[in-house]
Write an enzyme that holds these catalytic residues in place. Structure first.
Site, PDB file in Angstrom:
ATOM      1  CD  GLU A 100      50.235  85.738 -43.891  1.00  0.00           C
ATOM      2  OE1 GLU A 100      51.373  85.520 -44.383  1.00  0.00           O
ATOM      3  OE2 GLU A 100      49.306  84.936 -43.977  1.00  0.00           O
ATOM      4  CG  ASP A 102      46.767  84.956 -42.211  1.00  0.00           C
ATOM      5  OD1 ASP A 102      46.993  85.803 -43.067  1.00  0.00           O
ATOM      6  OD2 ASP A 102      47.492  83.967 -42.000  1.00  0.00           O
ATOM      7  CD  GLU A 104      43.680  80.882 -44.693  1.00  0.00           C
ATOM      8  OE1 GLU A 104      43.339  79.721 -44.356  1.00  0.00           O
ATOM      9  OE2 GLU A 104      44.776  81.139 -45.180  1.00  0.00           O
TER      10      GLU A 104
END
Ligand SMILES: *[C@@H]1O[C@H](CO)[C@@H](O)[C@H](O)[C@H]1NC(C)=O
Length: 278
Positions: A100, A102, A104
């Protein structure tokens, strides 16, 4: 007009059209994951919005999976009092040993900066957080957030400025995402238990619905696509070029607010091994 000129003109027009067609279309390339009517598309799939209210957030994901390439998305984040909201934008494969990458975005009260939280999971294991403040207000205009992913490294970019690099140190025992294709995901949700100022500031539901905007999604599946930031067109030889290294240092010096690699308290026995490799 000569025949040759005409042929060239036709080719130029065809190329221009193909570039337009390759640009992402939210109708064709994405599907809703949750929140139903809270995901809206405008202008024949050119603009997408996610919203969050007291009942639910919302999200979407790409229909296709990608393995390497450069992925760009323009986002305009929840404006005003966005405290408690999180806009996640990430690439992920599936399963217990998933990889993953990411981004955010943690909202804040009006006038206080968003936090851009980043992480990299390999073989199901994350814990590689780096956080940043941005050098602009991400709610007033669209900005481009990109992942340049090659077998050699992953670069997180904001408006083409590298903010983080995760290199392939597989040869030295650190797993690197290179065999599991990923989909692109985004969601807007309420995380006021922890997101803003450590959970002290709660979501102000009187301001709902909260809305985030997306446009100009683009994927270039070519390994070499990330080369704008690189010294060499061949991924095997890639290093960040001088301009990119300078920008990266600038961001890390003035805008990085957390780095797991320097969190000695969290890792009393020593920081993870990739932190000691360059
Ligand atoms: C919110 O603003 C405070 C104060 O400026 C800052 O310390 C914090 O990093 C900001 N972001 C979040 C997500 O709390």
């Amino acid at each position: 007009m000569g025949k040759g000129v005409l042929v060239i003109m036709v080719m130029v027009v065809a190329l221009a059209l193909s570039v337009v067609v390759n640009g992402g279309n939210f109708d064709q390339d994405f599907e809703i994951t949750f929140g139903d009517g809270r995901v809206k598309k405008f202008g024949r799939g050119q603009l997408l919005t996610l919203s969050l209210d007291r009942v639910s957030g919302s999200g979407f994901r790409s229909k296709r999976e990608y393995l390497f390439g450069r992925i760009d998305m323009q986002l305009k984040l929840v404006a005003g009092n966005s405290a408690g909201t999180v806009t996640a934008y990430y690439l992920s494969s599936e399963g217990a040993t998933h990889d993953e990458i990411d981004f955010e975005f943690l909202g804040n009260v009006s006038g206080q900066p968003y936090t851009l939280h980043t992480n990299v999971f390999t073989k199901g294991k994350g814990g590689r957080e780096q956080q940043f403040h941005l050098w602009f207000d991400p709610t007033s205009k669209f900005h481009t957030y990109s992942v340049a992913w090659t077998p050699r490294m992953i670069i997180f970019l904001v408006d083409n400025t590298p903010i983080r690099v995760f290199k392939n140190h597989e040869a030295r025992g650190v797993p690197f995402p290179k065999s599991q294709p990923m989909k692109i995901y985004s969601s807007l949700w309420n995380a006021d238990q922890w997101a803003t100022q450590g959970g002290r500031v709660k979501t102000d539901w009187a301001k709902a619905p909260f809305t985030a905007y997306y446009r100009n999604f683009n994927v270039n599946p070519n390994h070499a696509a990330a080369t704008a930031a690189f010294t060499d067109a061949k991924w095997q030889n890639q290093e960040l070029n001088a301009w990119s290294r300078r920008r990266l240092r600038w961001v890390q010096k003035y805008f990085m607010i957390y780095n797991y690699c320097t969190d000695a308290q969290r890792f009393p026995k020593g920081v993870p091994r990739e932190c000691r490799m360059f």
